[in-house]
Enzyme design. Structure first.
Site, PDB file in Angstrom:
ATOM      1  N   THR A 132       4.390  36.907  47.233  1.00 38.49           N
ATOM      2  CA  THR A 132       4.186  35.844  48.222  1.00 38.49           C
ATOM      3  C   THR A 132       5.374  35.703  49.168  1.00 38.49           C
ATOM      4  OG1 THR A 132       4.008  33.432  48.403  1.00 38.49           O
ATOM      5  CG2 THR A 132       5.071  34.245  46.440  1.00 38.49           C
ATOM      6  N   ASP A 133       5.114  35.163  50.342  1.00 39.22           N
ATOM      7  CA  ASP A 133       6.214  34.874  51.284  1.00 39.22           C
ATOM      8  C   ASP A 133       7.059  33.688  50.831  1.00 39.22           C
ATOM      9  OD1 ASP A 133       4.379  32.819  51.778  1.00 39.22           O
ATOM     10  OD2 ASP A 133       4.277  33.145  53.945  1.00 39.22           O
ATOM     11  N   GLU A 134       6.549  32.915  49.843  1.00 37.13           N
ATOM     12  CA  GLU A 134       7.289  31.719  49.412  1.00 37.13           C
ATOM     13  C   GLU A 134       8.616  32.061  48.752  1.00 37.13           C
ATOM     14  OE1 GLU A 134       5.202  28.529  47.611  1.00 37.13           O
ATOM     15  OE2 GLU A 134       3.408  28.829  48.794  1.00 37.13           O
ATOM     16  N   TYR A 158       6.872  27.583  41.183  1.00 36.82           N
ATOM     17  CA  TYR A 158       5.986  28.725  41.475  1.00 36.82           C
ATOM     18  C   TYR A 158       6.744  29.839  42.189  1.00 36.82           C
ATOM     19  CZ  TYR A 158       2.758  31.594  44.197  1.00 36.82           C
ATOM     20  OH  TYR A 158       2.129  32.669  44.789  1.00 36.82           O
ATOM     21  N   LYS A 162       7.709  33.685  40.984  1.00 40.87           N
ATOM     22  CA  LYS A 162       7.296  34.900  41.707  1.00 40.87           C
ATOM     23  C   LYS A 162       8.528  35.716  42.120  1.00 40.87           C
ATOM     24  CE  LYS A 162       3.665  36.083  42.765  1.00 40.87           C
ATOM     25  NZ  LYS A 162       2.614  36.880  42.068  1.00 40.87           N
TER      26      LYS A 162
HETATM   27  P1  NAD Z   1      -5.774  32.655  41.591  1.00 46.72           P
HETATM   28  O1  NAD Z   1      -5.057  31.523  40.924  1.00 46.72           O
HETATM   29  O2  NAD Z   1      -7.005  32.386  42.356  1.00 46.72           O
HETATM   30  O3  NAD Z   1      -6.129  33.789  40.516  1.00 46.72           O
HETATM   31  C1  NAD Z   1      -5.243  34.204  39.516  1.00 46.72           C
HETATM   32  C2  NAD Z   1      -6.037  35.013  38.484  1.00 46.72           C
HETATM   33  O4  NAD Z   1      -5.105  35.463  37.476  1.00 46.72           O
HETATM   34  C3  NAD Z   1      -7.114  34.200  37.766  1.00 46.72           C
HETATM   35  O5  NAD Z   1      -8.311  34.950  37.682  1.00 46.72           O
HETATM   36  C4  NAD Z   1      -6.534  33.971  36.370  1.00 46.72           C
HETATM   37  O6  NAD Z   1      -7.525  33.840  35.354  1.00 46.72           O
HETATM   38  C5  NAD Z   1      -5.687  35.222  36.187  1.00 46.72           C
HETATM   39  N1  NAD Z   1      -4.591  35.030  35.224  1.00 46.72           N
HETATM   40  C6  NAD Z   1      -3.699  33.993  35.167  1.00 46.72           C
HETATM   41  N2  NAD Z   1      -2.852  34.170  34.145  1.00 46.72           N
HETATM   42  C7  NAD Z   1      -3.185  35.362  33.559  1.00 46.72           C
HETATM   43  C8  NAD Z   1      -2.653  36.102  32.466  1.00 46.72           C
HETATM   44  N3  NAD Z   1      -1.609  35.644  31.740  1.00 46.72           N
HETATM   45  N4  NAD Z   1      -3.230  37.287  32.137  1.00 46.72           N
HETATM   46  C9  NAD Z   1      -4.295  37.747  32.840  1.00 46.72           C
HETATM   47  N5  NAD Z   1      -4.837  37.081  33.874  1.00 46.72           N
HETATM   48  C10 NAD Z   1      -4.294  35.911  34.238  1.00 46.72           C
HETATM   49  O7  NAD Z   1      -4.670  33.344  42.498  1.00 46.72           O
HETATM   50  P2  NAD Z   1      -4.830  34.068  43.928  1.00 46.72           P
HETATM   51  O8  NAD Z   1      -4.733  33.045  44.989  1.00 46.72           O
HETATM   52  O9  NAD Z   1      -5.995  34.969  43.870  1.00 46.72           O
HETATM   53  O10 NAD Z   1      -3.470  34.917  43.951  1.00 46.72           O
HETATM   54  C11 NAD Z   1      -3.428  36.242  43.408  1.00 46.72           C
HETATM   55  C12 NAD Z   1      -2.025  36.783  43.563  1.00 46.72           C
HETATM   56  O11 NAD Z   1      -1.651  36.784  44.941  1.00 46.72           O
HETATM   57  C13 NAD Z   1      -0.960  35.938  42.853  1.00 46.72           C
HETATM   58  O12 NAD Z   1      -0.016  36.816  42.279  1.00 46.72           O
HETATM   59  C14 NAD Z   1      -0.323  35.113  43.969  1.00 46.72           C
HETATM   60  O13 NAD Z   1       1.007  34.806  43.673  1.00 46.72           O
HETATM   61  C15 NAD Z   1      -0.441  36.077  45.136  1.00 46.72           C
HETATM   62  N6  NAD Z   1      -0.516  35.450  46.480  1.00 46.72           N
HETATM   63  C16 NAD Z   1      -1.448  34.474  46.740  1.00 46.72           C
HETATM   64  C17 NAD Z   1      -1.551  33.955  48.037  1.00 46.72           C
HETATM   65  C18 NAD Z   1      -2.576  32.888  48.390  1.00 46.72           C
HETATM   66  O14 NAD Z   1      -2.536  32.370  49.508  1.00 46.72           O
HETATM   67  N7  NAD Z   1      -3.488  32.538  47.510  1.00 46.72           N
HETATM   68  C19 NAD Z   1      -0.701  34.437  49.060  1.00 46.72           C
HETATM   69  C20 NAD Z   1       0.242  35.426  48.744  1.00 46.72           C
HETATM   70  C21 NAD Z   1       0.307  35.938  47.457  1.00 46.72           C
HETATM   71  O1  DAU Z   2       2.422  31.282  51.302  1.00 45.77           O
HETATM   72  C1  DAU Z   2       1.694  31.905  50.285  1.00 45.77           C
HETATM   73  C2  DAU Z   2       1.298  30.877  49.245  1.00 45.77           C
HETATM   74  O2  DAU Z   2       0.269  30.080  49.823  1.00 45.77           O
HETATM   75  C3  DAU Z   2       0.801  31.505  47.942  1.00 45.77           C
HETATM   76  O3  DAU Z   2       1.838  32.228  47.344  1.00 45.77           O
HETATM   77  C4  DAU Z   2       0.286  30.430  46.975  1.00 45.77           C
HETATM   78  O4  DAU Z   2      -0.269  31.045  45.817  1.00 45.77           O
HETATM   79  C5  DAU Z   2      -0.791  29.622  47.694  1.00 45.77           C
HETATM   80  O5  DAU Z   2      -1.217  28.567  46.846  1.00 45.77           O
HETATM   81  C6  DAU Z   2      -0.263  29.061  49.016  1.00 45.77           C
HETATM   82  O6  DAU Z   2       0.748  28.040  48.775  1.00 45.77           O
HETATM   83  P1  DAU Z   2       0.797  26.669  49.607  1.00 45.77           P
HETATM   84  O7  DAU Z   2       1.526  25.688  48.820  1.00 45.77           O
HETATM   85  O8  DAU Z   2       1.243  26.931  51.012  1.00 45.77           O
HETATM   86  O9  DAU Z   2      -0.788  26.368  49.675  1.00 45.77           O
HETATM   87  P2  DAU Z   2      -1.620  24.997  49.527  1.00 45.77           P
HETATM   88  O10 DAU Z   2      -3.035  25.310  49.894  1.00 45.77           O
HETATM   89  O11 DAU Z   2      -1.366  24.313  48.229  1.00 45.77           O
HETATM   90  O12 DAU Z   2      -0.987  24.084  50.665  1.00 45.77           O
HETATM   91  C7  DAU Z   2      -0.986  24.492  52.018  1.00 45.77           C
HETATM   92  C8  DAU Z   2      -0.251  23.434  52.825  1.00 45.77           C
HETATM   93  O13 DAU Z   2      -1.062  22.243  52.835  1.00 45.77           O
HETATM   94  C9  DAU Z   2       1.078  23.009  52.221  1.00 45.77           C
HETATM   95  O14 DAU Z   2       1.989  22.727  53.275  1.00 45.77           O
HETATM   96  C10 DAU Z   2       0.757  21.745  51.437  1.00 45.77           C
HETATM   97  C11 DAU Z   2      -0.362  21.121  52.255  1.00 45.77           C
HETATM   98  N1  DAU Z   2      -1.365  20.352  51.485  1.00 45.77           N
HETATM   99  C12 DAU Z   2      -1.947  20.940  50.406  1.00 45.77           C
HETATM  100  C13 DAU Z   2      -2.896  20.270  49.676  1.00 45.77           C
HETATM  101  C14 DAU Z   2      -3.536  20.902  48.459  1.00 45.77           C
HETATM  102  C15 DAU Z   2      -1.738  19.085  51.919  1.00 45.77           C
HETATM  103  O15 DAU Z   2      -1.211  18.557  52.923  1.00 45.77           O
HETATM  104  N2  DAU Z   2      -2.689  18.423  51.213  1.00 45.77           N
HETATM  105  C16 DAU Z   2      -3.288  18.951  50.089  1.00 45.77           C
HETATM  106  O16 DAU Z   2      -4.138  18.286  49.470  1.00 45.77           O
END
Ligand code: NAD
Ligand code: DAU
Length: 356
Positions: A132-134, A158, A162
């Site tokens: 992630t970019d975080e 989180y 990561k």
């Molecule tokens: P998600 O939470 O939707 O899915 C995570 C999956 O991992 C789930 O199916 C869960 O059951 C599985 N899991 C959790 N713990 C596990 C374990 N111990 N063993 C096996 N499986 C396990 O997450 P996502 O949003 O699909 O993100 C996927 C990946 O991409 C993550 O590594 C996250 O950090 C990264 N990422 C997400 C975003 C985003 O915006 N969602 C952006 C950048 C990177």
């Molecule tokens: O940047 C990549 C990341 O993006 C991933 O690594 C994470 O897995 C993914 O969850 C996401 O993180 P964020 O914290 O940015 O996503 P989230 O959807 O939780 O929140 C997006 C923005 O919106 C953040 O600034 C918080 C704000 N927010 C979120 C929620 C859930 C609100 O204002 N209200 C809300 O109810």
């Protein structure tokens, strides 16, 4: 054959659906099915021998070792993680267990497997770590976007977990020569996203006439990318990425949270004028800020664009339109995931078949 971890989650399931449609190459999908894992995302592959689902934990080294021996994958795509920042603030332990310890256990078993391969397979093998970019922390309004050389400065449990996993992956390359690739992507949105994340949460609350919670002043900035574009970028890195390198992935799509929410509301006003409360934006409610809330993320995606020729196909306008329409067309999926009946659905449909 490739092995995907976390393939029942949001991005992992989009990846598997796209991968099998595009390449036909079989996938072993190892997923623990936490609250975020949902096999209903992959129902279209239920009778497809190219998708082998295994219910299990990346921390289970016996299971991981057995799967590697049995299926002999040419690559591992590591998506499995605890992914939600708010949950990491309320309870960081699962984030340490899965994102750090789990990645370590996975790396150890993959290293042993990789070292046992014959020269040609060993050279071709890849471990792609999805991150992630975080990990880069927070930008000021005038700062340049994150590049691959931006120092790590994670701010939430989180992002710290990561960042730790990224460092482990890097160390396994430099110490043991494991052929790794790491991607650091911005915020994804699209089909099958669990409705705890901003965009689906806002959409579903708006449809139900519930408050749309905006943390703080709503001026935090994220760089949004359609999930299908993220999946394409991962394929490009897997095919052409340079070993040991990291690639930032983003859509050049910076938006404040308020702008995102207003855009979603405006689309719903057109597509769903019969909601209990309209205009949908009248439901916007400012709430207490997230502790340690990062102000701005932005990705400089020039490296992956110039070196690997990847570019996003969707802009926010096209991607969000498709996403809202997908949720409107899949309200049963939403109903199942929010009511928790999807676990019962998993037992009914996959009971007795899901453990390899
Ligand atoms: P998600 O939470 O939707 O899915 C995570 C999956 O991992 C789930 O199916 C869960 O059951 C599985 N899991 C959790 N713990 C596990 C374990 N111990 N063993 C096996 N499986 C396990 O997450 P996502 O949003 O699909 O993100 C996927 C990946 O991409 C993550 O590594 C996250 O950090 C990264 N990422 C997400 C975003 C985003 O915006 N969602 C952006 C950048 C990177
Ligand atoms: O940047 C990549 C990341 O993006 C991933 O690594 C994470 O897995 C993914 O969850 C996401 O993180 P964020 O914290 O940015 O996503 P989230 O959807 O939780 O929140 C997006 C923005 O919106 C953040 O600034 C918080 C704000 N927010 C979120 C929620 C859930 C609100 O204002 N209200 C809300 O109810």
């Amino acid at each position: 054959m490739i092995l995907v971890t976390g393939g029942a989650g949001f991005i992992g399931s989009n990846f598997i659906l796209n991968w099998i449609a595009a390449t036909g190459e079989p996938v072993v999908n190892l997923d623990k099915l936490t609250y975020a894992g949902n096999l209903e995302n992959l129902v279209s592959l239920k009778q497809d021998a190219r998708h082998i689902f295994v219910h299990g934990d990346i921390n289970d080294r016996t299971l991981v070792s057995k799967l590697l021996e049995q299926h002999r994958p040419r690559a591992i795509l590591h998506f499995a993680a605890e992914s939600h920042v708010d949950r990491s603030i309320h309870g960081p332990e699962d984030f340490i267990q899965t994102n750090i310890t789990g990645t370590f256990h996975l790396l150890e078993e993959v290293r042993a497997y990789w070292q046992s391969l014959a020269a040609a397979e060993k050279n071709a093998f890849r471990f792609l770590h999805v991150s992630t970019d975080e990990v880069y922390g927070s930008l000021g309004a005038d700062d340049a976007p994150f590049s691959e050389t931006t120092p790590y400065a994670p701010n939430s449990p989180y992002s710290a977990s990561k960042a730790a996993s990224d460092h482990l992956v890097r160390a396994y390359h430099h110490t043991y020569g494991l052929p790794v690739l790491t991607t650091n992507c911005s915020n994804n949105y699209g089909p099958y996203q669990f409705p705890e994340k901003l965009i689906p949460l806002i959409m579903l609350n708006a449809l139900n006439g519930k408050a749309l919670p905006i943390y703080g002043d709503g001026m935090n900035v994220r760089d949004w990318l359609y999930v299908g574009d993220h999946c394409d970028a991962i394929c490009a890195v897997l095919a052409k990425g340079h070993l040991g390198e990291t690639y930032n992935i983003g859509g050049w799509n910076e938006m404040t949270n308020l702008d995102v929410v207003h855009t979603v509301c405006a689309i719903l006003d057109k597509l769903h004028p019969d909601s209990p409360v309209t205009p949908h934006a009248s439901l916007i409610t400012y709430v207490k800020d997230r502790p340690g809330h990062d102000r701005r993320y932005a990705i400089d995606a020039r490296k992956i664009e110039q070196e690997l020729g990847w570019k996003p196909k969707e802009n926010f306008e096209t991607g969000i339109q498709k996403t809202v329409q997908w949720y409107l067309d899949n309200m049963q999926w939403v109903e199942n995931i929010t009511s928790g009946t999807y676990q019962k659905w998993v037992d009914k449909n996959y009971g007795g078949r899901n453990v390899s």
